[in-house]
Design an enzyme around this catalytic site. Structure first.
Site, PDB file in Angstrom:
ATOM      1  N   LEU A 143       0.814  -1.209   0.000  1.00 11.83           N
ATOM      2  CA  LEU A 143       0.000   0.000   0.000  1.00 11.83           C
ATOM      3  C   LEU A 143       0.852   1.265   0.000  1.00 11.83           C
ATOM      4  O   LEU A 143       0.561   2.225  -0.703  1.00 11.83           O
ATOM      5  CB  LEU A 143      -0.937  -0.010   1.218  1.00 11.83           C
ATOM      6  CG  LEU A 143      -1.884   1.191   1.342  1.00 11.83           C
ATOM      7  CD1 LEU A 143      -2.806   1.256   0.139  1.00 11.83           C
ATOM      8  CD2 LEU A 143      -2.679   1.094   2.643  1.00 11.83           C
ATOM      9  N   GLN A 151       2.049   1.869  -3.437  1.00 13.33           N
ATOM     10  CA  GLN A 151       1.035   2.234  -4.421  1.00 13.33           C
ATOM     11  C   GLN A 151       0.599   3.689  -4.271  1.00 13.33           C
ATOM     12  O   GLN A 151       0.298   4.351  -5.263  1.00 13.33           O
ATOM     13  CB  GLN A 151      -0.185   1.323  -4.276  1.00 13.33           C
ATOM     14  CG  GLN A 151       0.093  -0.133  -4.597  1.00 13.33           C
ATOM     15  CD  GLN A 151      -1.133  -1.001  -4.365  1.00 13.33           C
ATOM     16  OE1 GLN A 151      -2.256  -0.528  -4.440  1.00 13.33           O
ATOM     17  NE2 GLN A 151      -0.914  -2.270  -4.076  1.00 13.33           N
ATOM     18  N   CYS A 152       0.570   4.194  -3.041  1.00 10.43           N
ATOM     19  CA  CYS A 152       0.160   5.579  -2.796  1.00 10.43           C
ATOM     20  C   CYS A 152       1.364   6.517  -2.915  1.00 10.43           C
ATOM     21  O   CYS A 152       2.511   6.103  -2.750  1.00 10.43           O
ATOM     22  CB  CYS A 152      -0.450   5.717  -1.399  1.00 10.43           C
ATOM     23  SG  CYS A 152      -1.939   4.729  -1.145  1.00 10.43           S
ATOM     24  N   THR A 153       1.044   7.786  -3.212  1.00 10.63           N
ATOM     25  CA  THR A 153       2.096   8.799  -3.259  1.00 10.63           C
ATOM     26  C   THR A 153       2.356   9.270  -1.839  1.00 10.63           C
ATOM     27  O   THR A 153       1.691  10.178  -1.336  1.00 10.63           O
ATOM     28  CB  THR A 153       1.675   9.985  -4.150  1.00 10.63           C
ATOM     29  OG1 THR A 153       1.326   9.488  -5.435  1.00 10.63           O
ATOM     30  CG2 THR A 153       2.799  10.992  -4.295  1.00 10.63           C
ATOM     31  N   VAL A 154       3.294   8.652  -1.177  1.00  9.65           N
ATOM     32  CA  VAL A 154       3.642   9.008   0.200  1.00  9.65           C
ATOM     33  C   VAL A 154       4.711  10.096   0.139  1.00  9.65           C
ATOM     34  O   VAL A 154       5.835   9.859  -0.311  1.00  9.65           O
ATOM     35  CB  VAL A 154       4.157   7.780   0.974  1.00  9.65           C
ATOM     36  CG1 VAL A 154       4.538   8.181   2.390  1.00  9.65           C
ATOM     37  CG2 VAL A 154       3.105   6.682   0.984  1.00  9.65           C
TER      38      VAL A 154
END
Length: 729
Positions: free
Chosen positions: A570, A573-576
């Site tokens: 996760l 997949q996310c723009t952290v």
């Protein structure tokens, strides 16, 4: 004889006049405090006891400025019953300057500059000065208020002006007088009614009225052996103070009479003479198409004839022995005429335009105030009109997309098309400033489409914004789709790219940037790319044209883009990213576009060369390198190819990377393939799992094979390294 009292003018300014002036101040006048020519009109027939000086807006006034070159609106023939006064508007930039300026000196210089013209050719200018005015203003553009003060100058004499009222006109005399005045109006070539006139009263039954001038006075006086005793000097008097006609009391006279007497004394040399003055006060003005007028009502006879002694020239001199400036010819004169305020005291007035303006108009004007003020001094070449007409396509409505849109709005851009395939989730509003919790609740918690939510939000911020949201999935390399889906998406996206003037790539995966990159290169569009890491960011502009141009987002890669979301956790997949990173990158991206829009070559503009010092758009570097400096910069500064920043070290660098011959995003073979059959190119690229299709078309596969062969040759070479020991160290 009785002392004469005078009724000053009272100004009436329509709100459209102030609206037009404030617009002119913001757009063209800017910091200039030079006088602006304007006109006002006076109705000869007044419904009150006060003569009103009217400034009209909406095209009826005549503000004239050297920058905008507004042509005075001609007064129509049907409006020949109005007297037109010439004046100057002097606008000050600060309230302090307005307050401290020597207003009496301004009024005196304004009047005497025209009145003391002694040359024969300037008689017309002298006569215009008799009914001139000055208008001082301080426009508070931020609060939509204007502080103003009218001055209608009158030349004072040391002796008190006195007059004797002559008997009222009989009905027959009144009819002859008004018929003569009607004929006088019909003969005027100019589109205005002269304030002053003269005629001979030798034969009261046959009066011919002439405009007052040195020529007309000279001709009439010659007919009377140079004497002015049989002449009547008249003026149109808008003052309608009612008096008892049975008593020979001198009623208050209109303000222009003061200057008429001064003209007769100083310019016609009638000082010390006793003359006849006519205060012409019409109840009505007949149609100009009528050659004659019907009989008049004797009960409505308001015309007043006086006998007055004209002051001598010396009576207008207030010269003192201790004057500070003996060389100033204006010092010996005294001029009055500043209008009284609402409290009946000399002072300026405020007019508040907010209640008079449409709320949307206020919002639009206030939104662009910052940009208009930039043009005044700091960035004179800022093209606000070009920015306002720029059509922007935002691909991605996430953290970057929202921030870029808000920044562009600050630059005056109002035409947005926003494309995104996601919906607003509950994690979005805290980081993405165009969304609210209501967007998350949409559709039973499924979330409102991001593109539409962002477009709707922009309309609540600026009254004149045009925004639309497009819910569309972008075909991506390695993400297999049906041919029908690809065709529909490619066709719609290609149309959006062609319609846009500038494109922002603000998506969160590498492969989603591929197709817009290809389209922008194929249609030679401005494209700004922005990408985020955890604590680093990239903003870059793609080069335009063909041949030796700047590289695109994929020019540094030696592998084709593919599906980057498979087999990822996760957090992958996310723009952290650090929350402060997106606003920085978004601002840089927006600023870069504005700079590009001000360069004559736009996307073809070269990247800046290495500089030894910082660039300042307001300071010319001069020297032999001047042309080179201009070629890679705009009025807002340099336009780097890439801007790479880091929050770890709080640093930025601006590298320049040329295009890669075998780039999978902008190489010429790839662009040719797209133009030949874009559907086949995109469909096959989406099917290709490992990116081999793109590598074959662009020549990247062959390039890597050649590079591997060269490396193998180098490994097989027998390198002879001579060891000379440590003597050289």
């Amino acid at each position: 004889m009785d002392p004469v009292k005078f009724v000053p003018f009272s100004s009436t300014v329509d709100s459209p006049f102030w609206v037009e002036y404030c617009h002119l101040k913001l757009e063209d006048i800017q910091l200039s405090e030079d006088a602006i020519s304007m006109q006002a009109q006076v109705q000869p027939i007044s419904s009150s006891n006060v003569a009103r000086l009217q400034c009209l807006g909406g095209g009826s006034n005549s503000l004239t400025h050297s920058v905008r070159k507004l042509t005075p609106t001609a007064v129509q023939r049907s409006s020949v019953d109005k007297m037109i006064f010439q004046g100057n508007l002097v606008g000050f930039n600060t309230l302090e300057t307005f307050s401290k300026v020597d207003k009496n000196k301004l009024l005196k210089e304004h009047f005497l500059k025209g009145f003391l013209s002694s040359e024969e050719a300037n008689d017309e200018q002298i006569l215009k000065s008799l009914t001139s005015f000055i208008l001082l203003t301080f426009p508070d553009l931020k609060q939509h208020k204007v502080l103003y003060w009218f001055g209608i100058p009158a030349l004072m004499s040391k002796t008190k002006l006195q007059a004797k009222r002559l008997p009222s006109f009989s009905s027959e005399e009144q009819l002859v007088l008004e018929q003569a005045f009607h004929s006088f109006r019909r003969e005027q070539e100019s589109n205005q009614l002269p304030t002053f006139f003269v005629f001979s009263n030798q034969d009261p039954s046959d009066i011919v009225i002439h405009p007052l001038s040195k020529d007309s006075f000279s001709k009439l006086s010659k007919d009377h052996d140079g004497s002015a005793e049989q002449l009547v000097f008249g003026f149109v008097d808008s003052t309608t103070v009612t008096t008892d006609t049975t008593q020979q009391v001198v009623p208050p006279m209109g303000w222009p009479l003061r200057n008429l007497l001064a003209y007769l004394s100083i310019h016609l040399n009638l000082g010390g003479s006793t003359i006849s003055i006519l205060s012409f006060r019409p109840n009505r003005l007949h149609r100009l198409v009528d050659e004659t007028i019907p009989s008049v009502n004797s009960s409505s006879n308001n015309h007043i004839q006086l006998q007055m002694a004209v002051p001598n020239k010396e009576d207008y001199s207030f010269e003192q022995n201790n004057t500070s400036d003996n060389n100033n010819p204006y010092d010996k004169y005294k001029v009055v005429g500043w209008e009284l305020n609402a409290r009946g005291k000399p002072g300026p007035r405020w007019v508040n335009l907010k209640p008079l303006l449409d709320k949307n108009h206020l919002a639009i004007q206030a939104a662009d105030l910052n940009l208009k003020l930039m043009k005044w001094r700091m960035i004179p070449n800022l093209d606000v009109t070009r920015l306002q007409s720029t059509k922007v396509l935002l691909i991605g409505a996430g953290t970057l997309g929202c921030s870029v849109a808000r920044t562009l709005m600050g630059w005056g851009i109002r035409d947005f098309t926003i494309l995104d395939y996601g919906t607003v989730s509950y994690s979005n509003p805290v980081r993405q400033n165009l969304f609210a919790l209501e967007d998350c609740h949409f559709n039973n918690g499924q979330g409102k489409p991001k593109a539409q939510a962002a477009a709707d939000a922009l309309k609540t911020i600026a009254a004149d914004v045009k925004s639309r949201g497009i819910h569309l999935s972008i075909p991506m390399p390695g993400h297999s789709e049906s041919l029908e889906s690809v065709q529909e998406s490619v066709s719609q996206l290609d149309t959006l790219v062609q319609e846009a003037d500038a494109i922002f790539l603000l998506t969160d995966t590498r492969e989603s940037r591929w197709l817009p990159t290809v389209m922008a290169a194929a249609h030679d569009k401005i494209l700004i790319n922005a990408a985020l890491g955890l604590d680093s960011w990239l903003v870059m502009r793609h080069g335009g044209g063909v041949g030796n141009r700047l590289g695109c987002y994929f020019c540094n890669d030696v592998v084709a883009p593919e599906n980057s979301t498979k087999n990822r956790t996760l957090d992958q997949q996310c723009t952290v990213t650090r929350p402060g990173l997106a606003p920085i990158a978004s601002s840089m991206a927006a600023e870069l576009l504005v700079s590009i829009m001000h360069h004559p070559l736009k996307q073809l503009a070269p990247a800046p060369k290495t500089r030894s010092s910082a660039f300042s758009p307001t300071v010319s570097k001069g020297g032999d390198d001047e042309e080179e400096e201009v070629s890679d910069s705009s009025p807002l500064g340099v336009m780097p190819h890439q801007i790479r920043g880091s929050l770890v070290s709080y640093t930025m660098m601006t590298p320049t990377v040329p295009c890669f011959t075998h780039c999978t995003g902008c190489s010429q073979p790839l662009i040719d393939a797209y133009k030949k059959d874009k559907m086949e190119l995109v469909f096959e690229t989406c099917k290709s799992v490992n990116g081999s299709y793109l590598e074959q078309i662009s020549g990247l596969e062959e390039f890597r094979a050649q590079a591997a062969a060269k490396m193998a040759e180098m490994d097989e070479m027998d390198w002879d390294v001579e060891d000379d020991g440590d003597e050289d160290f």
